[in-house]
Scaffold this active site. Structure first.
Site, mmCIF file in Angstrom:
data_model
loop_
_atom_site.group_PDB
_atom_site.id
_atom_site.type_symbol
_atom_site.label_atom_id
_atom_site.label_comp_id
_atom_site.label_asym_id
_atom_site.label_seq_id
_atom_site.Cartn_x
_atom_site.Cartn_y
_atom_site.Cartn_z
ATOM 1 N N ARG A 1 -4.309 12.642 4.331
ATOM 2 C CA ARG A 1 -4.718 11.710 5.385
ATOM 3 C C ARG A 1 -4.574 10.301 4.847
ATOM 4 O O ARG A 1 -4.879 10.036 3.688
ATOM 5 C CB ARG A 1 -6.171 11.936 5.805
ATOM 6 C CG ARG A 1 -6.418 13.237 6.545
ATOM 7 C CD ARG A 1 -7.847 13.303 7.036
ATOM 8 N NE ARG A 1 -8.169 14.580 7.636
ATOM 9 C CZ ARG A 1 -7.951 14.867 8.911
ATOM 10 N NH1 ARG A 1 -7.427 13.957 9.703
ATOM 11 N NH2 ARG A 1 -8.277 16.054 9.391
ATOM 12 N N PHE B 1 -2.432 5.458 8.390
ATOM 13 C CA PHE B 1 -1.680 5.573 9.630
ATOM 14 C C PHE B 1 -1.670 6.983 10.215
ATOM 15 O O PHE B 1 -0.905 7.275 11.116
ATOM 16 C CB PHE B 1 -0.232 5.108 9.411
ATOM 17 C CG PHE B 1 -0.135 3.654 9.044
ATOM 18 C CD1 PHE B 1 -0.828 2.693 9.763
ATOM 19 C CD2 PHE B 1 0.632 3.240 7.968
ATOM 20 C CE1 PHE B 1 -0.753 1.353 9.429
ATOM 21 C CE2 PHE B 1 0.716 1.903 7.631
ATOM 22 C CZ PHE B 1 0.019 0.953 8.363
ATOM 23 N N GLY B 2 -2.489 7.877 9.717
ATOM 24 C CA GLY B 2 -2.544 9.210 10.308
ATOM 25 C C GLY B 2 -2.545 10.302 9.263
ATOM 26 O O GLY B 2 -2.792 10.066 8.081
ATOM 27 N N VAL C 1 -0.693 13.811 7.417
ATOM 28 C CA VAL C 1 0.576 14.459 7.071
ATOM 29 C C VAL C 1 0.352 15.961 7.033
ATOM 30 O O VAL C 1 -0.539 16.448 6.323
ATOM 31 C CB VAL C 1 1.116 13.961 5.712
ATOM 32 C CG1 VAL C 1 2.411 14.680 5.362
ATOM 33 C CG2 VAL C 1 1.335 12.459 5.739
ATOM 34 N N ASP D 1 3.699 -1.686 0.345
ATOM 35 C CA ASP D 1 2.530 -0.832 0.083
ATOM 36 C C ASP D 1 2.904 0.190 -0.995
ATOM 37 O O ASP D 1 2.589 1.373 -0.882
ATOM 38 C CB ASP D 1 2.069 -0.127 1.358
ATOM 39 C CG ASP D 1 0.664 0.474 1.220
ATOM 40 O OD1 ASP D 1 -0.076 0.029 0.315
ATOM 41 O OD2 ASP D 1 0.313 1.373 2.000
#
Length: 517
Positions: A208, A211-212, A214, A331
């Protein structure tokens, strides 16, 4: 005379109110309270979202999406920044006034910093109140004055409505944040997905992030990774696929892209990014449970540097092909470096990446993005020089920190191998604030500790020198990705030649040969 004075006062009062309403400027929204139920479970959510610049003629808003439980309690799903919709203009408080929320979901938006901290549902009754039975009495002497006053009021209201419609036609905005119909058509599925089209079965969540989530998933007989973006992170989904679809972007040390899909509509929409699946997961997670040999360290570091070098490099297109622009990751960290089965690395997560096309400026890019502990001093300080080279050097600072993580878990060091720790975890703890990082990195110029016994190994000593030059406080003095790759390759060859020399000199054959002489 009295009638003239009354009319003049009424016209002045109504006119001033109309003019005042037309020129009131909205509160500028720069930050909002942030919450995402997807990442809240992992404990890595930021409490405050800094809104991207809205652009000319547009506004930022804050929003809340929540559901009402049967006991009347609120269950928040999303909070954050929201871009330009007229329904949110001049709303100082976050209030949903709908009478019958769809699917029990409530939504409100407002203007002003952190205005979504408090929110409420205040349904407006649809039935009008019962008409009054009282019959108003109007004196005959005042009826003429009342008619004139109402006439002037009607004219002013009509003028206001006409002006409002003109302004609305000129400055019509799309509902970019939560569209009922997508103003921009979604890109078609990639050719690869067209060839192997079939149902994608989600199996388990592997990670997690901001952006969401996986997922490990199954596409026919192949395992794939599916990164699912919630609706408020649609822009990151679009950015990632734009990066992946660039000409000459494919590289062994860049995560393999397979396609995109959109699932659901409106508030329930999800945006899927399908990529290759790597069982070993991220470098960060791998280092938590494993140590590295010297050869494994070199393999990971070299392949990681190659991927970063490919990302940073501008590649001219052949014949009619477009060029691949230089790209800054923005990032870069061990969480965004994945390990393949052969222990080579590939770089992932381009949701914050930025492309530098020839002859174009960086635009209204927001500089202070990324993960706090990996932010370069100039990012923490808010003193970025908005040039392509400056952004690439920010990536190289973070690369130095990842090299430190690799060395800290290498078995070649002459001493005990400590438990895995993130960069600066010893100095600022597991969840540093922006102020913590500014004080440590910018003001005190602290860097992760390089243990003395690491330098007892010649290869690790060279790796320590490399990481120090990557995280130099002076951005201009930092190494490039190609330079890091070359240094690691030299160390790999040097160490291999030393091993071969030892084997040759310690073999029984050489002992007999020396004895005969």
């Amino acid at each position: 005379m009295e009638l003239s004075i009354v009319l003049l006062l009424l016209f002045t009062k109504l006119g001033c109110k109309f003019i005042q309403a037309s020129v009131i400027s909205s509160s500028v929204t720069t930050k909002c309270e942030h919450y995402n139920s997807t990442c809240a479970d992992s404990g890595h959510c930021d409490d405050i979202a800094v809104c991207e610049p809205a652009g000319e003629g547009k506004r930022n808003h804050c929003f809340v999406l929540w559901a009402l439980n049967s006991d009347g309690s609120k269950n928040v799903t999303l909070k954050g920044c929201f871009l330009n919709t007229e329904d949110c203009y001049d709303q100082n408080a976050c209030v949903d006034k709908s009478t019958s929320p769809k699917n029990n979901l409530l939504f409100c938006c407002c203007e002003g910093d952190m205005c979504n901290t408090n929110f409420t549902w205040a349904p407006v009754p649809t039935e009008p109140p019962p008409p009054s039975t009282a019959i108003p009495t109007i004196e005959a002497s005042n009826s003429f004055e009342l008619m004139i006053i109402l006439g002037f009021g009607a004219v002013i209201i009509i003028m206001g409505v006409v002006l409002w419609m003109i302004m609305r036609a000129r400055n019509k905005h799309n509902f970019n944040g939560l569209p009922t119909s997508d103003p921009h058509p979604l890109p078609p599925p990639s050719p690869m997905l067209d060839q192997i089209r079939g149902p994608i079965q989600l199996i388990e969540i592997k990670a997690r992030g901001r952006f969401g989530a996986v997922w490990r998933a199954q596409l026919k007989s192949e395992e794939v990774a599916v990164k699912i973006f919630p609706i408020q992170d649609k822009q990151s989904w679009q950015t990632e696929q734009e990066i992946f679809k660039l000409t000459n972007m494919t590289h062994p040390n860049i995560l393999e892209f397979m396609g995109v899909e959109k699932r659901g509509d409106n508030l329930q929409a999800e945006f899927w990014l399908i990529t290759a699946y790597h069982e070993k997961g991220s470098l960060c997670d791998f280092l938590k449970g494993h140590t590295l040999t010297w050869n494994e360290l070199c393999k990971i570091a070299e392949s990681m540097a190659k991927g970063l070098m490919h990302l940073h490099e501008a590649i001219p297109g052949k014949s009619n092909e477009p060029s691949k622009p230089a790209i800054a990751h923005r990032d870069f960290k061990s969480k965004n470096v994945l390990l393949k089965n052969d222990m080579t690395a590939c770089i992932a997560d381009f949701g914050l990446a930025i492309m530098f096309e020839a002859g174009k400026s960086c635009g209204d890019t927001h500089g202070q993005v990324g993960t706090r502990r990996y932010m370069a001093p100039e990012v923490l300080e808010g003193a970025i020089n908005f040039t392509p080279d400056a952004f690439l050097r920010i990536d190289m600072y973070a690369c130095g920190l990842v090299l430190w993580e690799l060395v800290s878990r290498c078995k070649a060091q002459d001493g005990p191998i400590p438990e895995y720790r993130l960069p600066f975890e010893e100095e600022v703890g597991p969840h540093p604030t922006l102020e913590d990082m500014q004080e440590s990195v910018v003001q005190n110029k602290v860097r992760p500790v390089i243990q003395k016994h690491w330098r007892n190994h010649p290869g690790l000593a060279a790796m320590c020198d490399t990481m120090e030059e990557c995280w130099d406080h002076d951005a201009e003095a930092r190494l490039s990705a190609s330079c890091v790759m070359e240094r690691v390759m030299v160390q790999t060859k040097y160490q291999q030649s030393m091993i071969n020399w030892r084997i040759e000199n310690e073999s029984p054959f050489n002992t007999q040969k020396d004895g005969s002489i």
